[in-house]
Design an enzyme around this catalytic site. Structure first.
Site, PDB file in Angstrom:
ATOM      1  N   CYS A 130       0.873  -1.008   0.242  1.00  0.00           N
ATOM      2  CA  CYS A 130      -0.105  -0.054  -0.120  1.00  0.00           C
ATOM      3  C   CYS A 130       1.057   1.048   0.015  1.00  0.00           C
ATOM      4  O   CYS A 130       0.520   2.197  -0.574  1.00  0.00           O
ATOM      5  CB  CYS A 130      -1.116  -0.027   1.150  1.00  0.00           C
ATOM      6  N   HIS A 242      -2.846   6.466   4.442  1.00  0.00           N
ATOM      7  CA  HIS A 242      -1.207   6.398   4.899  1.00  0.00           C
ATOM      8  C   HIS A 242      -0.732   7.819   4.156  1.00  0.00           C
ATOM      9  O   HIS A 242      -1.278   8.328   3.169  1.00  0.00           O
ATOM     10  CB  HIS A 242      -0.744   5.329   3.855  1.00  0.00           C
TER      11      HIS A 242
HETATM   12  N1  LIG Z   1      -5.055  -3.295   4.210  1.00  0.00           N
HETATM   13  C1  LIG Z   1      -4.244  -2.773   3.601  1.00  0.00           C
HETATM   14  O1  LIG Z   1      -4.083  -1.794   3.277  1.00  0.00           O
HETATM   15  C2  LIG Z   1      -3.418  -3.523   2.448  1.00  0.00           C
HETATM   16  C3  LIG Z   1      -3.046  -3.044   1.282  1.00  0.00           C
HETATM   17  C4  LIG Z   1      -2.203  -3.901   0.554  1.00  0.00           C
HETATM   18  C5  LIG Z   1      -2.051  -5.157   0.826  1.00  0.00           C
HETATM   19  N2  LIG Z   1      -2.610  -5.749   1.785  1.00  0.00           N
HETATM   20  C6  LIG Z   1      -2.430  -7.318   1.756  1.00  0.00           C
HETATM   21  O2  LIG Z   1      -3.799  -7.825   1.566  1.00  0.00           O
HETATM   22  C7  LIG Z   1      -4.197  -9.161   2.315  1.00  0.00           C
HETATM   23  C8  LIG Z   1      -5.269  -8.976   3.002  1.00  0.00           C
HETATM   24  O3  LIG Z   1      -5.491  -7.830   3.903  1.00  0.00           O
HETATM   25  P1  LIG Z   1      -6.436  -7.428   4.720  1.00  0.00           P
HETATM   26  O4  LIG Z   1      -6.182  -6.002   5.446  1.00  0.00           O
HETATM   27  O5  LIG Z   1      -7.722  -7.479   4.049  1.00  0.00           O
HETATM   28  O6  LIG Z   1      -6.641  -8.517   6.022  1.00  0.00           O
HETATM   29  P2  LIG Z   1      -7.451  -9.013   6.945  1.00  0.00           P
HETATM   30  O7  LIG Z   1      -8.834  -7.958   7.048  1.00  0.00           O
HETATM   31  O8  LIG Z   1      -7.152  -9.528   8.145  1.00  0.00           O
HETATM   32  O9  LIG Z   1      -8.628 -10.343   6.192  1.00  0.00           O
HETATM   33  C9  LIG Z   1      -8.029 -11.456   5.866  1.00  0.00           C
HETATM   34  C10 LIG Z   1      -8.854 -12.152   4.756  1.00  0.00           C
HETATM   35  O10 LIG Z   1      -8.314 -13.522   4.402  1.00  0.00           O
HETATM   36  C11 LIG Z   1      -9.087 -14.498   4.639  1.00  0.00           C
HETATM   37  N3  LIG Z   1      -8.329 -15.547   4.890  1.00  0.00           N
HETATM   38  C12 LIG Z   1      -7.437 -15.863   6.019  1.00  0.00           C
HETATM   39  N4  LIG Z   1      -7.146 -17.256   6.102  1.00  0.00           N
HETATM   40  C13 LIG Z   1      -7.587 -17.770   4.920  1.00  0.00           C
HETATM   41  C14 LIG Z   1      -7.606 -19.165   4.333  1.00  0.00           C
HETATM   42  N5  LIG Z   1      -6.742 -20.215   4.874  1.00  0.00           N
HETATM   43  N6  LIG Z   1      -8.501 -19.302   3.392  1.00  0.00           N
HETATM   44  C15 LIG Z   1      -9.121 -18.450   2.549  1.00  0.00           C
HETATM   45  N7  LIG Z   1      -8.987 -16.998   3.176  1.00  0.00           N
HETATM   46  C16 LIG Z   1      -8.516 -16.779   4.184  1.00  0.00           C
HETATM   47  C17 LIG Z   1      -9.692 -13.927   5.911  1.00  0.00           C
HETATM   48  O11 LIG Z   1     -10.998 -14.754   6.032  1.00  0.00           O
HETATM   49  P3  LIG Z   1     -11.784 -15.169   7.387  1.00  0.00           P
HETATM   50  O12 LIG Z   1     -12.762 -14.026   7.901  1.00  0.00           O
HETATM   51  O13 LIG Z   1     -12.576 -16.238   6.987  1.00  0.00           O
HETATM   52  O14 LIG Z   1     -10.559 -15.425   8.432  1.00  0.00           O
HETATM   53  C18 LIG Z   1     -10.285 -12.599   5.584  1.00  0.00           C
HETATM   54  O15 LIG Z   1     -11.187 -12.665   4.619  1.00  0.00           O
HETATM   55  C19 LIG Z   1      -2.968  -9.141   3.005  1.00  0.00           C
HETATM   56  O16 LIG Z   1      -1.874  -9.993   2.364  1.00  0.00           O
HETATM   57  C20 LIG Z   1      -2.184  -7.778   3.093  1.00  0.00           C
HETATM   58  O17 LIG Z   1      -0.867  -7.743   3.225  1.00  0.00           O
HETATM   59  C21 LIG Z   1      -3.274  -5.119   2.555  1.00  0.00           C
END
Ligand SMILES: NC(=O)c1ccc[n+]([C@@H]2O[C@H](COP(=O)([O-])OP(=O)(O)OC[C@H]3O[C@@H](n4cnc5c(N)ncnc54)[C@H](OP(=O)(O)O)[C@@H]3O)[C@@H](O)[C@H]2O)c1
Length: 343
Positions: A130, A242
């Site tokens: 991000c 950010h």
């Molecule tokens: N937030 C940001 O600003 C941002 C920016 C760039 C990139 N990212 C990247 O995007 C990704 C997700 O980030 P987030 O902020 O959305 O995280 P988050 O809010 O913690 O959500 C994680 C998601 O992944 C799912 N998940 C976890 N384990 C899984 C599995 N074994 N099989 C299938 N689904 C699974 C979770 O499902 P459940 O609810 O069922 O656990 C949930 O839907 C990460 O790799 C992060 O580094 C985030």
């Protein structure tokens, strides 16, 4: 006939926003499927005025799905993206699992859309971190104009970058301070409420954190490997958005006025730079917006051709979900994707 799209991580911060953005931009989809872990099977997530029932990733057959927008973290992506891609579905991944793989294009459409052509080597396309996404949107037009030699970036990153549990931790700690409850830290190594933490992701051997290294490696991969980059990444008690203070040293002369007019015309950029009280953008105001905002453009008199800029963007828009959907649009608009149901 529209495309079939799967959103993996549909219950998370990024996944939910991807669903909103697909709907807002009226992406050419006939069918959108919400996937998450087994824990979320049957959970409702909204998609425009519809509700989708989450299915478990491990039970899903991707053989007629065109695009998988993957945001379930690095280890899930490492395991699942190659299996999904092998079924002919193009994976656009939001984690860091594939970003540094030479056979995987790392794309910000405003910066290096042409690099997408190589995606079929692995059928995986990576979305940047991000903090890098907003940074390169602001730097690209300046690099084209005056050739960037070196940048020094200090980030002020919101807790939503750490996922939904990190947002809950800031909320709960803030509440605990006011009601005099004990402060519990789990997602962050120190208390985040009313504090700042100069540590995001794991420490590396050279003393930098992985987050700082990502900014360096991804800027070089997308913009120019010759640019020298150094970074300090800091977590701040802000829910969404950010900010970055960026010091830039150029090969050629460029004034603050020239930079301002170049950035005013640049795709994805919005200049808000009145040198008066409130004449700049803060993370709070960037929430829900697509633009990368640039403020506080000043010449740095301590180097030959230097500028300082302040860059702000909603990390839950350009920081991943919006950029991922824009990548999918590039695939479709350039005719790089076959509609598997129509084939
Ligand atoms: N937030 C940001 O600003 C941002 C920016 C760039 C990139 N990212 C990247 O995007 C990704 C997700 O980030 P987030 O902020 O959305 O995280 P988050 O809010 O913690 O959500 C994680 C998601 O992944 C799912 N998940 C976890 N384990 C899984 C599995 N074994 N099989 C299938 N689904 C699974 C979770 O499902 P459940 O609810 O069922 O656990 C949930 O839907 C990460 O790799 C992060 O580094 C985030």
């Amino acid at each position: 006939m529209g495309y079939k799209i799967a959103v993996v991580g549909a219950t998370g911060n990024v996944g939910r926003e991807i669903l909103d953005i697909l709907d807002e931009r009226q992406f050419d989809a006939d069918e959108v499927v919400a996937l998450a872990s087994r824990r979320s099977q049957g959970v409702d997530v909204s998609f425009g005025d519809k509700t989708l029932k989450c299915q478990a990733l491990e039970n899903f057959d991707f053989s007629d799905t065109d695009i998988c927008l993957m945001s379930a973290g690095g280890s899930v992506s490492k395991e699942w993206s190659p299996k999904i891609a092998a079924q002919g579905c193009v994976v656009i991944d939001n984690s860091s699992a594939w970003r540094y793989d030479a056979d995987v294009p790392l794309i910000v459409p405003e910066v290096n859309a042409d690099a997408i052509e190589g995606f079929s080597k692995k059928n995986i396309i990576a979305n940047p971190n991000c903090s890098t996404a907003q940074l390169v949107v602001a730097l690209k037009p300046l690099h084209d104009a005056a050739n960037i030699k070196r940048i020094v970036v200090s980030t002020y990153q919101s807790v939503s970058g750490g996922g939904k549990d990190a947002m809950d931790e800031l909320f709960n700690q803030t509440r605990a301070v006011f009601v005099n409850d004990p402060i519990e830290s789990d997602k962050f190594t120190k208390r985040i409420a009313f504090n700042v933490i100069p540590h995001i992701d794991t420490f590396m051997e050279d003393g930098y954190t992985k987050e700082e290294w990502k900014v360096l490696a991804e800027t070089k991969k997308m913009l120019d490997p010759k640019i020298k980059v150094t970074c300090t990444a800091v977590r701040v008690p802000v829910f969404v958005g950010h900010a970055e203070s960026v010091n830039i040293e150029f090969e050629n002369e460029i004034t603050a006025d020239e930079a301002r007019s170049i950035l005013r015309e640049a795709p994805g950029c919005l200049v808000v730079d009145k040198q008066e009280d409130g004449g700049y953008v803060t993370p709070y105001e960037s929430a829900g917006e697509d633009a990368t905002f640039i403020s506080r453009i000043r010449e740095d008199a301590t180097v030959e051709n230097g500028l300082n800029i302040w860059v702000v963007s909603d990390n839950l828009r350009k920081g991943a979900p919006l950029n991922a959907v824009q990548i999918a649009e590039v695939l479709v608009n350039r005719g790089l994707l076959k509609n598997r149901k129509a084939a």
